[in-house]
Every structure is written in C-alpha cells, then in structure tokens.
Design a protein around this motif. Structure first.
Motif, PDB file in Angstrom:
ATOM      1  N   MET A   1      24.582  46.383  52.843  1.00  0.00           N
ATOM      2  CA  MET A   1      23.317  46.118  52.201  1.00  0.00           C
ATOM      3  C   MET A   1      23.586  45.713  50.762  1.00  0.00           C
ATOM      4  SD  MET A   1      20.061  48.578  51.406  1.00  0.00           S
ATOM      5  CE  MET A   1      19.682  48.820  53.105  1.00  0.00           C
ATOM      6  N   VAL A   2      22.803  44.774  50.281  1.00  0.00           N
ATOM      7  CA  VAL A   2      22.923  44.288  48.921  1.00  0.00           C
ATOM      8  C   VAL A   2      22.297  45.297  47.964  1.00  0.00           C
ATOM      9  CG1 VAL A   2      22.354  42.382  47.373  1.00  0.00           C
ATOM     10  CG2 VAL A   2      22.810  41.922  49.775  1.00  0.00           C
ATOM     11  N   ARG A   3      22.903  45.487  46.810  1.00  0.00           N
ATOM     12  CA  ARG A   3      22.404  46.461  45.834  1.00  0.00           C
ATOM     13  C   ARG A   3      21.041  46.073  45.286  1.00  0.00           C
ATOM     14  NH1 ARG A   3      26.359  49.288  41.812  1.00  0.00           N
ATOM     15  NH2 ARG A   3      27.006  50.790  43.332  1.00  0.00           N
ATOM     16  N   THR A   4      20.259  47.079  44.997  1.00  0.00           N
ATOM     17  CA  THR A   4      18.945  46.897  44.400  1.00  0.00           C
ATOM     18  C   THR A   4      19.099  46.452  42.954  1.00  0.00           C
ATOM     19  OG1 THR A   4      18.032  48.620  45.797  1.00  0.00           O
ATOM     20  CG2 THR A   4      16.785  48.070  43.837  1.00  0.00           C
ATOM     21  N   ARG A   5      18.307  45.475  42.549  1.00  0.00           N
ATOM     22  CA  ARG A   5      18.224  45.070  41.148  1.00  0.00           C
ATOM     23  C   ARG A   5      16.983  45.742  40.585  1.00  0.00           C
ATOM     24  NH1 ARG A   5      19.445  38.630  40.977  1.00  0.00           N
ATOM     25  NH2 ARG A   5      21.686  38.780  41.306  1.00  0.00           N
ATOM     26  N   LEU A  24       7.482  40.098  50.806  1.00  0.00           N
ATOM     27  CA  LEU A  24       8.183  40.063  52.090  1.00  0.00           C
ATOM     28  C   LEU A  24       9.162  38.887  52.131  1.00  0.00           C
ATOM     29  CD1 LEU A  24       5.303  41.016  54.522  1.00  0.00           C
ATOM     30  CD2 LEU A  24       7.183  42.452  53.720  1.00  0.00           C
ATOM     31  N   LYS A  25       8.763  37.768  51.563  1.00  0.00           N
ATOM     32  CA  LYS A  25       9.650  36.606  51.481  1.00  0.00           C
ATOM     33  C   LYS A  25      10.873  36.947  50.623  1.00  0.00           C
ATOM     34  CE  LYS A  25       9.799  31.784  50.093  1.00  0.00           C
ATOM     35  NZ  LYS A  25       9.106  30.677  49.436  1.00  0.00           N
ATOM     36  N   GLN A  26      10.644  37.628  49.516  1.00  0.00           N
ATOM     37  CA  GLN A  26      11.740  38.031  48.626  1.00  0.00           C
ATOM     38  C   GLN A  26      12.728  38.922  49.367  1.00  0.00           C
ATOM     39  OE1 GLN A  26      10.503  40.031  45.007  1.00  0.00           O
ATOM     40  NE2 GLN A  26      12.411  41.191  44.919  1.00  0.00           N
ATOM     41  N   ILE A  27      12.218  39.891  50.105  1.00  0.00           N
ATOM     42  CA  ILE A  27      13.085  40.808  50.856  1.00  0.00           C
ATOM     43  C   ILE A  27      13.908  40.048  51.878  1.00  0.00           C
ATOM     44  CG2 ILE A  27      13.082  42.713  52.530  1.00  0.00           C
ATOM     45  CD1 ILE A  27      10.494  43.680  51.088  1.00  0.00           C
ATOM     46  N   HIS A  28      13.255  39.121  52.569  1.00  0.00           N
ATOM     47  CA  HIS A  28      13.940  38.339  53.597  1.00  0.00           C
ATOM     48  C   HIS A  28      15.031  37.462  52.987  1.00  0.00           C
ATOM     49  CE1 HIS A  28      14.567  36.204  57.324  1.00  0.00           C
ATOM     50  NE2 HIS A  28      14.399  35.071  56.684  1.00  0.00           N
ATOM     51  N   THR A  30      16.551  37.655  49.827  1.00  0.00           N
ATOM     52  CA  THR A  30      17.594  38.315  49.030  1.00  0.00           C
ATOM     53  C   THR A  30      18.362  39.373  49.804  1.00  0.00           C
ATOM     54  OG1 THR A  30      16.137  40.076  48.199  1.00  0.00           O
ATOM     55  CG2 THR A  30      16.227  38.005  46.922  1.00  0.00           C
ATOM     56  N   LYS A  31      17.779  39.862  50.902  1.00  0.00           N
ATOM     57  CA  LYS A  31      18.355  40.955  51.696  1.00  0.00           C
ATOM     58  C   LYS A  31      18.434  42.249  50.892  1.00  0.00           C
ATOM     59  CE  LYS A  31      19.135  38.138  55.083  1.00  0.00           C
ATOM     60  NZ  LYS A  31      17.902  37.630  55.599  1.00  0.00           N
ATOM     61  N   ARG A  32      17.717  42.313  49.780  1.00  0.00           N
ATOM     62  CA  ARG A  32      17.690  43.523  48.965  1.00  0.00           C
ATOM     63  C   ARG A  32      16.433  44.321  49.296  1.00  0.00           C
ATOM     64  NH1 ARG A  32      18.436  39.826  44.508  1.00  0.00           N
ATOM     65  NH2 ARG A  32      16.383  40.502  43.793  1.00  0.00           N
ATOM     66  N   PRO A  33      16.540  45.644  49.300  1.00  0.00           N
ATOM     67  CA  PRO A  33      15.348  46.461  49.540  1.00  0.00           C
ATOM     68  C   PRO A  33      14.399  46.391  48.355  1.00  0.00           C
ATOM     69  CG  PRO A  33      17.234  47.841  49.027  1.00  0.00           C
ATOM     70  CD  PRO A  33      17.736  46.434  49.103  1.00  0.00           C
ATOM     71  N   LEU A  34      13.140  46.666  48.622  1.00  0.00           N
ATOM     72  CA  LEU A  34      12.107  46.691  47.591  1.00  0.00           C
ATOM     73  C   LEU A  34      11.565  48.109  47.512  1.00  0.00           C
ATOM     74  CD1 LEU A  34      10.244  45.057  45.641  1.00  0.00           C
ATOM     75  CD2 LEU A  34       8.679  44.829  47.564  1.00  0.00           C
ATOM     76  N   VAL A  35      11.631  48.704  46.343  1.00  0.00           N
ATOM     77  CA  VAL A  35      11.138  50.060  46.132  1.00  0.00           C
ATOM     78  C   VAL A  35       9.707  49.964  45.623  1.00  0.00           C
ATOM     79  CG1 VAL A  35      11.447  52.219  44.868  1.00  0.00           C
ATOM     80  CG2 VAL A  35      13.454  50.889  45.586  1.00  0.00           C
ATOM     81  N   LEU A  36       8.792  50.629  46.300  1.00  0.00           N
ATOM     82  CA  LEU A  36       7.392  50.653  45.885  1.00  0.00           C
ATOM     83  C   LEU A  36       7.113  51.973  45.182  1.00  0.00           C
ATOM     84  CD1 LEU A  36       5.682  49.169  49.059  1.00  0.00           C
ATOM     85  CD2 LEU A  36       6.354  47.985  46.969  1.00  0.00           C
ATOM     86  N   THR A  37       6.379  51.877  44.081  1.00  0.00           N
ATOM     87  CA  THR A  37       6.053  53.070  43.317  1.00  0.00           C
ATOM     88  C   THR A  37       4.548  53.283  43.282  1.00  0.00           C
ATOM     89  OG1 THR A  37       5.912  51.861  41.216  1.00  0.00           O
ATOM     90  CG2 THR A  37       8.065  52.763  41.828  1.00  0.00           C
ATOM     91  N   GLN A  38       4.176  54.517  43.064  1.00  0.00           N
ATOM     92  CA  GLN A  38       2.774  54.892  42.898  1.00  0.00           C
ATOM     93  C   GLN A  38       2.746  55.936  41.786  1.00  0.00           C
ATOM     94  OE1 GLN A  38       0.905  56.775  46.320  1.00  0.00           O
ATOM     95  NE2 GLN A  38      -0.882  55.472  45.997  1.00  0.00           N
ATOM     96  N   ARG A  39       2.003  55.614  40.745  1.00  0.00           N
ATOM     97  CA  ARG A  39       1.964  56.472  39.553  1.00  0.00           C
ATOM     98  C   ARG A  39       3.358  56.721  38.979  1.00  0.00           C
ATOM     99  NH1 ARG A  39      -0.972  59.755  43.092  1.00  0.00           N
ATOM    100  NH2 ARG A  39      -3.085  58.988  43.299  1.00  0.00           N
ATOM    101  N   GLY A  40       4.186  55.674  39.032  1.00  0.00           N
ATOM    102  CA  GLY A  40       5.515  55.748  38.439  1.00  0.00           C
ATOM    103  C   GLY A  40       6.583  56.427  39.271  1.00  0.00           C
ATOM    104  N   ARG A  41       6.240  56.838  40.473  1.00  0.00           N
ATOM    105  CA  ARG A  41       7.208  57.513  41.343  1.00  0.00           C
ATOM    106  C   ARG A  41       7.447  56.693  42.601  1.00  0.00           C
ATOM    107  NH1 ARG A  41       6.633  63.773  40.412  1.00  0.00           N
ATOM    108  NH2 ARG A  41       8.599  63.629  41.503  1.00  0.00           N
ATOM    109  N   VAL A  47      12.682  47.235  53.691  1.00  0.00           N
ATOM    110  CA  VAL A  47      13.990  46.665  53.964  1.00  0.00           C
ATOM    111  C   VAL A  47      13.834  45.569  55.013  1.00  0.00           C
ATOM    112  CG1 VAL A  47      16.328  47.213  54.744  1.00  0.00           C
ATOM    113  CG2 VAL A  47      14.996  48.940  53.561  1.00  0.00           C
ATOM    114  N   ASP A  48      14.631  44.515  54.883  1.00  0.00           N
ATOM    115  CA  ASP A  48      14.666  43.456  55.883  1.00  0.00           C
ATOM    116  C   ASP A  48      15.012  44.068  57.244  1.00  0.00           C
ATOM    117  OD1 ASP A  48      14.964  40.439  56.516  1.00  0.00           O
ATOM    118  OD2 ASP A  48      16.854  41.295  57.234  1.00  0.00           O
ATOM    119  N   VAL A  49      14.417  43.579  58.305  1.00  0.00           N
ATOM    120  CA  VAL A  49      14.608  44.146  59.640  1.00  0.00           C
ATOM    121  C   VAL A  49      16.081  44.149  60.042  1.00  0.00           C
ATOM    122  CG1 VAL A  49      14.137  43.786  62.086  1.00  0.00           C
ATOM    123  CG2 VAL A  49      12.297  43.616  60.449  1.00  0.00           C
ATOM    124  N   ARG A  50      16.784  43.060  59.806  1.00  0.00           N
ATOM    125  CA  ARG A  50      18.208  43.016  60.186  1.00  0.00           C
ATOM    126  C   ARG A  50      19.021  44.023  59.376  1.00  0.00           C
ATOM    127  NH1 ARG A  50      17.108  37.258  60.633  1.00  0.00           N
ATOM    128  NH2 ARG A  50      17.030  36.770  62.841  1.00  0.00           N
TER     129      ARG A  50
END
Length: 93
Positions: A1-5, A24-28, A30-41, A47-50
């Motif tokens: 897996m590619v490191r998170t930026r 979703l296009k970005q994830i597909h 870059t193959k990098r996961p996307l971290v979602l936050t809520q109230r800063g947490r 993560v891309d399905v593959r």
C-alpha cells in the motif's frame, strides 16, 4: 500500500460528502487511503478495493504463519523429510 500523504489524504467528513466522486477518483488513481475526520478526529479510512483485497490476503497469510509457528512451538510440526516422503507417497498412488 502506498503511504498516506497527510497534506492530501486527510479530509473532513463534510468535505467528503460534498465531493465524494472526486475523492473516490483520487483514491483510485493514487492508490493511497483517504482518512476522514469528524470534529478533528479520524473516524474512517477509505481504501481502493484492490488495495483492500491485497491487505486481506496479506493478513490471511500472516495469520496462517502465526498459526503454523504456534503449532511448531507446541511440537505439532512435521519434519521436512517426513513431510516430503508423505507427499511423494500420495503422488505415487
């Protein structure tokens, strides 16, 4: 897996809701996961399905290796020569 930026791959949930398709296009792409936050947490990781499938396969392999190691430590292993002889005997049948 590619490191998170961290400057590109951590986004508020509200931002994701308004631009889900582009994220979703970005994830597909870059193959990098996307971290979602809520109230800063952090609340979720997308993560891309593959990439997810590859992670699951690695986890299963690691679990198999861990179980095999436990079995060997408990004396439940089979000597290499013995295992080879058993396999060859089955192949001859």
């Amino acid at each position: 897996m590619v490191r998170t930026r961290f400057d590109e791959d951590i986004r508020p949930l509200t931002e994701f809701r308004s631009g889900a398709a582009s994220f979703l296009k970005q994830i597909h792409e870059t193959k990098r996961p996307l971290v979602l936050t809520q109230r800063g947490r952090g609340v979720a990781v997308l993560v891309d399905v593959r990439q997810y499938e590859a992670m699951q396969e690695r986890l299963e392999l690691l679990e198999d290796l861990y179980q095999a190691d436990r079995q060997l430590q408990a004396g439940e292993g089979v000597d290499h020569k013995d295992a080879k002889a058993r396999v060859l005997a089955r192949l001859k049948k």
